[in-house]
Design a protein around this motif. Structure first.
Motif, PDB file in Angstrom:
ATOM      1  N   GLU A   1       0.872  -1.184   0.000  1.00  0.00           N
ATOM      2  CA  GLU A   1       0.000   0.000   0.000  1.00  0.00           C
ATOM      3  C   GLU A   1       0.902   1.226   0.000  1.00  0.00           C
ATOM      4  OE1 GLU A   1      -3.212  -0.331  -0.471  1.00  0.00           O
ATOM      5  OE2 GLU A   1      -2.846  -2.487  -0.426  1.00  0.00           O
ATOM      6  N   ALA A   2       0.400   2.341  -0.506  1.00  0.00           N
ATOM      7  CA  ALA A   2       1.228   3.552  -0.570  1.00  0.00           C
ATOM      8  C   ALA A   2       1.564   4.035   0.835  1.00  0.00           C
ATOM      9  CB  ALA A   2       0.473   4.648  -1.312  1.00  0.00           C
ATOM     10  N   PRO A   3       2.841   4.287   1.124  1.00  0.00           N
ATOM     11  CA  PRO A   3       3.169   4.893   2.402  1.00  0.00           C
ATOM     12  C   PRO A   3       2.559   6.306   2.472  1.00  0.00           C
ATOM     13  CG  PRO A   3       5.144   4.631   1.028  1.00  0.00           C
ATOM     14  CD  PRO A   3       3.994   4.051   0.270  1.00  0.00           C
ATOM     15  N   VAL A   4       2.199   6.728   3.684  1.00  0.00           N
ATOM     16  CA  VAL A   4       1.588   8.056   3.848  1.00  0.00           C
ATOM     17  C   VAL A   4       2.654   9.031   4.320  1.00  0.00           C
ATOM     18  CG1 VAL A   4      -0.182   9.378   5.077  1.00  0.00           C
ATOM     19  CG2 VAL A   4      -0.636   7.000   4.400  1.00  0.00           C
ATOM     20  N   ALA A   5       2.923  10.025   3.508  1.00  0.00           N
ATOM     21  CA  ALA A   5       3.960  11.016   3.865  1.00  0.00           C
ATOM     22  C   ALA A   5       3.273  12.226   4.504  1.00  0.00           C
ATOM     23  CB  ALA A   5       4.761  11.403   2.635  1.00  0.00           C
ATOM     24  N   ASP A   6       2.829  12.042   5.766  1.00  0.00           N
ATOM     25  CA  ASP A   6       2.073  13.123   6.417  1.00  0.00           C
ATOM     26  C   ASP A   6       2.991  14.202   6.970  1.00  0.00           C
ATOM     27  OD1 ASP A   6       3.162  11.655   8.393  1.00  0.00           O
ATOM     28  OD2 ASP A   6       1.259  11.052   9.341  1.00  0.00           O
ATOM     29  N   TRP A   7       4.291  14.019   6.837  1.00  0.00           N
ATOM     30  CA  TRP A   7       5.255  15.000   7.319  1.00  0.00           C
ATOM     31  C   TRP A   7       5.562  16.070   6.266  1.00  0.00           C
ATOM     32  CZ3 TRP A   7       9.417  14.664   4.052  1.00  0.00           C
ATOM     33  CH2 TRP A   7       9.540  13.468   3.328  1.00  0.00           C
ATOM     34  N   VAL A   8       5.056  15.870   5.047  1.00  0.00           N
ATOM     35  CA  VAL A   8       5.336  16.847   3.974  1.00  0.00           C
ATOM     36  C   VAL A   8       4.369  18.028   4.093  1.00  0.00           C
ATOM     37  CG1 VAL A   8       5.305  17.195   1.463  1.00  0.00           C
ATOM     38  CG2 VAL A   8       6.143  15.032   2.419  1.00  0.00           C
ATOM     39  N   THR A   9       4.906  19.247   4.052  1.00  0.00           N
ATOM     40  CA  THR A   9       4.025  20.419   4.081  1.00  0.00           C
ATOM     41  C   THR A   9       4.211  21.233   2.797  1.00  0.00           C
ATOM     42  OG1 THR A   9       5.618  21.955   5.064  1.00  0.00           O
ATOM     43  CG2 THR A   9       4.318  20.596   6.596  1.00  0.00           C
ATOM     44  N   LEU A  10       3.149  21.968   2.433  1.00  0.00           N
ATOM     45  CA  LEU A  10       3.228  22.794   1.227  1.00  0.00           C
ATOM     46  C   LEU A  10       4.276  23.888   1.384  1.00  0.00           C
ATOM     47  CD1 LEU A  10      -0.517  23.188   0.171  1.00  0.00           C
ATOM     48  CD2 LEU A  10       1.275  21.864  -0.960  1.00  0.00           C
ATOM     49  N   ALA A  11       4.370  24.436   2.597  1.00  0.00           N
ATOM     50  CA  ALA A  11       5.336  25.527   2.823  1.00  0.00           C
ATOM     51  C   ALA A  11       6.764  25.023   2.593  1.00  0.00           C
ATOM     52  CB  ALA A  11       5.188  26.071   4.237  1.00  0.00           C
ATOM     53  N   ASP A  12       7.063  23.819   3.101  1.00  0.00           N
ATOM     54  CA  ASP A  12       8.414  23.268   2.898  1.00  0.00           C
ATOM     55  C   ASP A  12       8.668  22.963   1.425  1.00  0.00           C
ATOM     56  OD1 ASP A  12       8.905  23.459   5.581  1.00  0.00           O
ATOM     57  OD2 ASP A  12       8.564  21.329   6.015  1.00  0.00           O
ATOM     58  N   LEU A  13       7.654  22.441   0.750  1.00  0.00           N
ATOM     59  CA  LEU A  13       7.817  22.143  -0.676  1.00  0.00           C
ATOM     60  C   LEU A  13       8.124  23.422  -1.451  1.00  0.00           C
ATOM     61  CD1 LEU A  13       4.935  19.589  -1.408  1.00  0.00           C
ATOM     62  CD2 LEU A  13       7.367  19.182  -1.781  1.00  0.00           C
ATOM     63  N   ARG A  14       7.402  24.491  -1.137  1.00  0.00           N
ATOM     64  CA  ARG A  14       7.604  25.750  -1.861  1.00  0.00           C
ATOM     65  C   ARG A  14       8.989  26.314  -1.625  1.00  0.00           C
ATOM     66  NH1 ARG A  14       2.697  27.700   0.276  1.00  0.00           N
ATOM     67  NH2 ARG A  14       1.035  26.868  -1.014  1.00  0.00           N
ATOM     68  N   GLU A  15       9.445  26.189  -0.394  1.00  0.00           N
ATOM     69  CA  GLU A  15      10.742  26.802  -0.081  1.00  0.00           C
ATOM     70  C   GLU A  15      11.902  26.018  -0.695  1.00  0.00           C
ATOM     71  OE1 GLU A  15      11.343  28.139   3.908  1.00  0.00           O
ATOM     72  OE2 GLU A  15      13.507  27.933   3.652  1.00  0.00           O
ATOM     73  N   ASP A  16      11.952  24.729  -0.433  1.00  0.00           N
ATOM     74  CA  ASP A  16      13.035  23.903  -0.983  1.00  0.00           C
ATOM     75  C   ASP A  16      12.569  22.451  -0.999  1.00  0.00           C
ATOM     76  OD1 ASP A  16      15.263  22.617  -1.774  1.00  0.00           O
ATOM     77  OD2 ASP A  16      16.515  23.173  -0.069  1.00  0.00           O
ATOM     78  N   PRO A  17      12.063  21.962  -2.135  1.00  0.00           N
ATOM     79  CA  PRO A  17      11.486  20.612  -2.160  1.00  0.00           C
ATOM     80  C   PRO A  17      12.534  19.496  -2.176  1.00  0.00           C
ATOM     81  CG  PRO A  17      11.441  21.553  -4.370  1.00  0.00           C
ATOM     82  CD  PRO A  17      11.986  22.624  -3.452  1.00  0.00           C
ATOM     83  N   PHE A  18      13.800  19.819  -2.462  1.00  0.00           N
ATOM     84  CA  PHE A  18      14.759  18.756  -2.776  1.00  0.00           C
ATOM     85  C   PHE A  18      15.100  17.837  -1.604  1.00  0.00           C
ATOM     86  CE2 PHE A  18      15.326  21.967  -6.143  1.00  0.00           C
ATOM     87  CZ  PHE A  18      14.819  21.199  -7.185  1.00  0.00           C
ATOM     88  N   PRO A  19      15.258  18.355  -0.378  1.00  0.00           N
ATOM     89  CA  PRO A  19      15.464  17.420   0.741  1.00  0.00           C
ATOM     90  C   PRO A  19      14.251  16.505   0.951  1.00  0.00           C
ATOM     91  CG  PRO A  19      16.026  19.679   1.380  1.00  0.00           C
ATOM     92  CD  PRO A  19      15.366  19.748   0.040  1.00  0.00           C
ATOM     93  N   ILE A  20      13.054  17.046   0.695  1.00  0.00           N
ATOM     94  CA  ILE A  20      11.831  16.230   0.824  1.00  0.00           C
ATOM     95  C   ILE A  20      11.851  15.113  -0.212  1.00  0.00           C
ATOM     96  CG2 ILE A  20       9.303  16.275   0.567  1.00  0.00           C
ATOM     97  CD1 ILE A  20       9.423  19.197   1.567  1.00  0.00           C
ATOM     98  N   TYR A  21      12.211  15.460  -1.453  1.00  0.00           N
ATOM     99  CA  TYR A  21      12.258  14.436  -2.511  1.00  0.00           C
ATOM    100  C   TYR A  21      13.280  13.349  -2.163  1.00  0.00           C
ATOM    101  CZ  TYR A  21       9.833  17.950  -5.428  1.00  0.00           C
ATOM    102  OH  TYR A  21       8.958  18.855  -5.936  1.00  0.00           O
ATOM    103  N   ARG A  22      14.421  13.772  -1.596  1.00  0.00           N
ATOM    104  CA  ARG A  22      15.443  12.765  -1.252  1.00  0.00           C
ATOM    105  C   ARG A  22      14.874  11.739  -0.288  1.00  0.00           C
ATOM    106  NH1 ARG A  22      19.090  16.942  -1.227  1.00  0.00           N
ATOM    107  NH2 ARG A  22      19.163  17.218   1.028  1.00  0.00           N
ATOM    108  N   ARG A  23      14.184  12.244   0.731  1.00  0.00           N
ATOM    109  CA  ARG A  23      13.642  11.322   1.738  1.00  0.00           C
ATOM    110  C   ARG A  23      12.543  10.447   1.126  1.00  0.00           C
ATOM    111  NH1 ARG A  23      10.734  12.904   7.502  1.00  0.00           N
ATOM    112  NH2 ARG A  23       9.715  10.878   7.751  1.00  0.00           N
TER     113      ARG A  23
END
Ligand code: HEM
Length: 426
Positions: A39-61
């Motif tokens: 089943e798809a893991p749930v990435a509930d730690w991702v926020t829109l504000a963090d994505l807008r500022e710098d998404p690349f560390p989020i993508y790495r994880r």
């Protein structure tokens, strides 16, 4: 040619000062288990504000954990690995572009970008040869040169402290697009306003009535401008899109939607790749030196720039049936975000992917999409930016530099680019 350090410059980070060279972040951990269905893991730690500022560390994880995640903040499954994004692009039967409840359809009408073949093909073919290499070489290149001169002169007239994005890259990209579309009854400023307000509509998940009102006002202006130009260009044909469309058996509704999508998709991207590439080279003098001493590398700098920071970082698709993608089960009707910005930094494909390195081995990036919807304006983007604007600006602005150093800002994840880039020269 000067030997370059193995690592280039680090990931763009909004509001941060960036030295010329830094070690790149630790590589992603090994990709885990696509063999068994989960089943798809749930990435509930991702926020829109963090994505807008710098998404690349989020993508790495995200990539290190699974190729596909359910991300509540985005209300979509985010597809983050190169292989999974590529699979989606090549299988339009399972992954449809015709998304239900699409805000893009509401803001711009039902364009080719939200249709699947064969409906999509009819719209795409209606663009004829306007955006193809022959027409670029024989017609548009001269216009790109002229527009480059005009807006570079305006930047120079403003003097040091002028903003490379807003005083040069944006008006240059907008004026090119105005003429390519055939809007002889509008200004480049109109194109910038139309583009931004309609894009704001496509991202208006908060359902802000003011955003809808501005998008609707621009949409009505574009309709009126199209109606006028279709009549005008019938008697005075030129190589523009509207001129070709004036004699095509294609419904007005489709012409309007396709032109609005092209206004939204053909302006910000060349603007953003131009400024991001200039920023990257100015932040890493060794790489700039390499490009200056080997002009063929301007093309490599362009391709590396769109790999490193994909101007369109994410686009939507929807499953037509239950399926498995990258080992993750997806229900029928699932809304996906195909995250090109992440696929293009997948360590399974690129060595040291977080670094900007114009000399890296050439591999196919996904910045222009793929399959049926592969960018129709890729040649225009390459010619106007890599052949004209970048070499021209660096040749003419002696000792071009970021000033004040460290004040440039990048932002965004669905669309990512420089939002401010003050420069100086001698
Ligand atoms: C230079 C940077 C550019 C980048 C990185 C870029 C990226 C993309 C991407 C990723 C798509 C596919 C989106 C999807 O599948 O949902 C696309 C489609 C498209 N682009 Fe571009 N684009 C660029 C420039 C342009 C320009 C300059 C034009 C027009 C003059 C343009 C016109 C289009 C059109 C019409 C489509 C829709 C194609 C279709 O649905 O068949 N693009 N672009």
């Amino acid at each position: 040619m000067t030997a370059l350090p193995a690592s280039g410059i680090p990931a763009l980070a909004a509001n941060t000062r960036v030295p010329a060279t830094l070690p790149s972040p630790a590589p992603d951990s090994a990709f885990q288990g696509a063999e068994t269905v989960r089943e798809a893991p749930v990435a509930d730690w991702v926020t829109l504000a963090d994505l807008r500022e710098d998404p690349f560390p989020i993508y790495r994880r995200l990539r290190a954990e699974a190729p596909v995640h359910w991300v509540p903040a985005v209300n979509r499954y985010m597809v983050v690995s190169y292989d999974a994004c590529h699979t989606v692009e090549q299988d339009a039967d399972t992954f449809s572009a015709n998304e239900e409840g699409s805000l893009m359809k509401r803001a711009m009408g039902h364009s080719m970008l939200r249709k699947d073949d064969p409906e999509h093909r009819a719209d795409r073919d209606s663009y004829g040869s306007t955006l193809r290499p022959g027409t670029i070489k024989n017609h548009w290149m001269e216009i790109f040169e002229r527009n480059h001169r005009r807006y570079l002169d305006q930047l120079k007239a403003k003097g040091p402290g002028a903003d490379f994005v807003w005083d040069y890259a944006a008006p240059y990209a907008a004026e090119n697009l105005r003429l390519i579309c055939g809007f002889h009854n509008a200004t480049q400023e109109d194109l910038q306003r139309w583009s931004q307000t309609m894009i704001d509509g496509t991202g208006n998940y908060a359902d802000d009535p003011e955003v809808w009102a501005k998008a609707a006002a621009s949409s009505a202006e574009v309709d009126a401008a199209i109606d006028e130009m279709l009549v005008y260009l019938k008697d005075r044909p030129d190589p523009s899109l509207l001129s070709g469309l004036a004699s095509m058996p294609i419904p007005l509704e489709a012409i309007r939607a396709n032109l609005k999508m092209t206004i939204g998709g053909g302006l910000n991207e060349p603007r953003d790749v131009l400024a991001t590439t200039a920023w990257a080279l100015l932040s890493c003098p060794e790489q700039l030196e390499a490009v200056r001493s080997e002009p063929k590398l301007w093309a490599a700098a362009f391709e590396e720039s769109v790999r490193w920071v994909a101007p369109i970082g994410m686009y939507p698709r929807q499953t037509t049936r239950e399926t498995v993608l990258g080992g993750v089960r997806l229900p029928a009707g699932a809304k996906l975000g195909v995250v090109l910005g992440s696929a293009n930094r997948d360590p399974k494909v690129w060595e040291d992917p977080e670094s900007f390195n114009v000399l890296r081995a050439k591999k196919p990036h996904l910045a222009f999409g793929g399959g049926q919807h592969f960018c129709a304006g890729a040649w225009v983007g390459r010619a106007s930016v890599a052949q004209v604007a970048l070499p021209g600006a660096f040749a003419e602005l002696r000792n071009l530099r970021l000033e004040p150093a460290g004040s440039a800002i990048a932002a965004g994840w669905v669309f990512r680019g420089m939002t401010s880039m003050p420069v100086a020269w001698d």
